[in-house]
Design an enzyme around this catalytic site. Structure first.
Site, PDB file in Angstrom:
ATOM      1  N   ASP A   1       0.815  -1.217   0.000  1.00 29.06           N
ATOM      2  CA  ASP A   1       0.000   0.000   0.000  1.00 29.06           C
ATOM      3  C   ASP A   1       0.850   1.269   0.000  1.00 29.06           C
ATOM      4  OD1 ASP A   1      -2.626  -1.313   0.129  1.00 29.06           O
ATOM      5  OD2 ASP A   1      -1.922  -2.024   2.063  1.00 29.06           O
TER       6      ASP A   1
ATOM      7  N   GLU B   1      -0.094 -12.815   4.939  1.00 29.81           N
ATOM      8  CA  GLU B   1       0.958 -12.319   4.040  1.00 29.81           C
ATOM      9  C   GLU B   1       2.319 -12.348   4.728  1.00 29.81           C
ATOM     10  OE1 GLU B   1      -1.660  -9.309   1.194  1.00 29.81           O
ATOM     11  OE2 GLU B   1      -0.756  -8.522   3.015  1.00 29.81           O
TER      12      GLU B   1
END
Length: 226
Positions: free
Chosen positions: A85, A104
């Protein structure tokens, strides 16, 4: 924007070779990487085993015919490709906008070559404009929220479109911290990790080996400087 994401995702698939164990990331850019791996299996006979980072990616991979294993059933992962992000010049990053940060990070940890795929808008001088996700156990989550508030971290519970609290694949809540600027990502990561009830945070500090950045001039690779 999708074109840039596709450019980065397809480029990253070039790092995948026959016989590899491959970590399959989650999110709008990693999606194109997973699609390309599926295409190569079908059209080129590529032989790989995938390890997924979310139920969303598991569904996508199964639909593409990518053979999958659990992270518990492999010794190591050759390459993992995932989105981010925000990424700073030191290649620390914020992940978890899609809510999959814990899985993740679990998949990233045993990975030999960890690659992020992003469009150029994700490269920033300093982390923090994107809200920092913190995954917390449901029990005591409101107390943690108040702790974050008292520290001036501007917390908010992530909610679904229906207005219910968002629940992760691991059945936890996410509290997003609106920090504006993160001056020391490593210190903040350590501080959050030490708080009882925090399972994981979205700061991925010093984990990635290279970032594939797609922009209007094509693809460039940013690597960790030794």
């Amino acid at each position: 924007m999708d074109e840039l994401k596709k450019l980065a995702g397809v480029y990253a698939a070039g790092f995948v070779e026959d016989g590899m164990v491959v970590g399959l990331g989650t999110g709008s850019t990693a999606y194109f990487f997973v699609e390309e791996i599926g295409r190569r299996i079908k059209e080129e006979g590529l032989s790989v085993v995938g390890v997924t980072t979310s139920t969303q990616t598991t569904k996508q991979a199964e639909g593409l015919g990518i053979p999958l294993k659990s992270v518990d059933d492999i010794d190591s992962i050759d390459v993992t490709v995932d989105g981010a992000d925000e990424v700073d010049p030191q290649l620390n990053g914020i992940k978890g906008g899609g809510g999959a940060l814990l899985m993740e990070k679990i998949v990233a940890t045993p990975t030999k070559k960890y690659i992020w795929v992003v469009d150029e808008s994700k490269m920033v001088d300093q982390l923090g404009a994107f809200k920092l996700p913190v995954e917390v156990v449901q029990y005591g989550a409101d107390r943690l929220y108040l702790d974050f508030e008292s520290k001036g971290y501007k917390p908010s519970f992530r909610v679904t479109e229906q207005g219910d609290r968002f629940v992760t694949d691991m059945k936890n809540f996410i509290i997003d911290l609106d920090l504006g600027k993160i001056n020391n990502p490593v210190a903040l990561g350590d501080e959050l990790k030490a708080m009882t009830g925090v399972v994981e945070h979205g700061l991925f500090n010093g984990m990635v080996n290279k970032v594939i950045v797609a922009g209007k001039d094509g693809v460039k690779i940013v690597e960790v400087k030794d």
